[in-house]
Design an enzyme around this catalytic site. Structure first.
Site, PDB file in Angstrom:
ATOM      1  N   ASP A   9       0.889  -1.173   0.000  1.00  0.00           N
ATOM      2  CA  ASP A   9       0.000   0.000   0.000  1.00  0.00           C
ATOM      3  C   ASP A   9       0.917   1.211   0.000  1.00  0.00           C
ATOM      4  OD1 ASP A   9      -2.144   1.712   0.250  1.00  0.00           O
ATOM      5  OD2 ASP A   9      -2.309   1.468   2.413  1.00  0.00           O
ATOM      6  N   GLU A  70      -1.172  -1.208  -4.788  1.00  0.00           N
ATOM      7  CA  GLU A  70      -2.447  -0.511  -4.941  1.00  0.00           C
ATOM      8  C   GLU A  70      -2.327   0.567  -6.007  1.00  0.00           C
ATOM      9  OE1 GLU A  70      -4.991   0.231  -1.474  1.00  0.00           O
ATOM     10  OE2 GLU A  70      -5.215   2.261  -2.242  1.00  0.00           O
ATOM     11  N   ASP A 143      -2.501   0.826   7.341  1.00  0.00           N
ATOM     12  CA  ASP A 143      -1.750   0.666   6.087  1.00  0.00           C
ATOM     13  C   ASP A 143      -1.249  -0.767   5.917  1.00  0.00           C
ATOM     14  OD1 ASP A 143      -1.179   3.849   5.541  1.00  0.00           O
ATOM     15  OD2 ASP A 143      -1.070   3.286   7.656  1.00  0.00           O
TER      16      ASP A 143
END
Lengths: 188, 188
Positions: A9, A70, A143
């Site tokens: 991420d 992502e 996260d």
């Protein structure tokens, strides 16, 4: 065969990393989760160097078979989108440099894969991540949980091309569709 | 002492690179210009790997004392901003990894330094780059000329902190100021 997937991420202040092992029967086991941090007051080039070093060390430590990053959308988090895009570039390059196949996943894809519902909220996703990995509590910080969700999504969806390649963007918001169209260079 | 400066106009399809030597009397001499290209049809991770390898090879070949990277604004070139941001991240990391001081410069800063006029058009900038470097014609392609302009600007302005650090953003457009404010996380 067990497949190890590392999810990222991307972020400059906290870059989430999650590693899972997936069995052919889709059972998933936690291998690692954490965040690579950089100091917000440091110069941008030092921050990118720090995050890249942390990412590369974790990739080399866990030797994943596949990676997922992502997809960054410019509409979201205007405040942080540049740093996020820069870190995603480092992550993609690090994968390619090791010949590790890497895919981009949208937040909606991840939510749909984990909860069955593309508009699920963060808490629902984190609760499902804990359940899938048989953890007593959702992993912290968020996260890291997001990175685990990304890795699980990527493992479950296999090597399916991402929304951009297939045009299968039904799980995207209108803003995300507009952004993908812009990225592709198509007229809107 | 002669200072060698390498400028980078980040881009995924064409990343402009320009290298100049600058004397204490501000006289500038061309060392190199060119573009690093990646194939638009290749996967993004391969493109980033290719551009990064090209960038690193040129940095190692020319051994600059300082580097300058054009600051990316999200308002511009929505179609290509993600790739541009990703390449700028690679460039900044490559500089930090070699302990080469690197600065970000806005397009307006570069135009003002080269032509004395922050709103100069591309042709004016390219003509001035040719004149400053004593070339018969402006360098082609434009990305390479832009990278040379960036290197010359950075050399002439010395180690002056960039607009973000000083808050001296008078050469920015309103959109750029809004973007910088958002990047800094200040309330607008």
């Amino acid at each position: 065969m067990t497949i190890r997937v590392l999810g990222i991420d991307p972020g400059l202040t906290r870059c989430g990393i999650g590693v899972v092992d997936v069995e052919p029967d889709r059972r998933v086991t936690l291998v690692y989760y954490g965040v690579v941090r950089s100091e917000p007051s440091a110069p941008i080039e030092e921050r990118l160097l720090t995050v890249n070093a942390g990412l590369e060390a974790l990739i080399d430590e866990h030797e994943p078979h596949a990676m997922a990053v992502e997809r960054v959308f410019a509409q979201h988090n205007l405040r942080t989108v540049m740093g996020t895009a820069q870190v995603s570039g480092l992550a993609l390059r690090a994968a390619a440099a090791r010949s590790i196949p890497v895919g981009l996943r949208t937040p909606s894809e991840v939510k749909a894969a984990i909860t069955g519902y593309g508009a699920a909220d963060k808490k629902q996703v984190q609760a499902m991540v804990a359940r899938v990995l048989r953890l007593a509590e959702p992993p912290q910080p968020a996260d890291a949980a997001d990175a685990l969700a990304l890795a699980i999504c990527h493992a479950w969806r296999g090597d399916a091309p991402d929304a951009r390649a297939t045009g299968a963007s039904s799980s995207l918001t209108p803003a995300q569709r507009a952004w993908l169209a812009a990225e592709r260079g198509t007229k809107r």
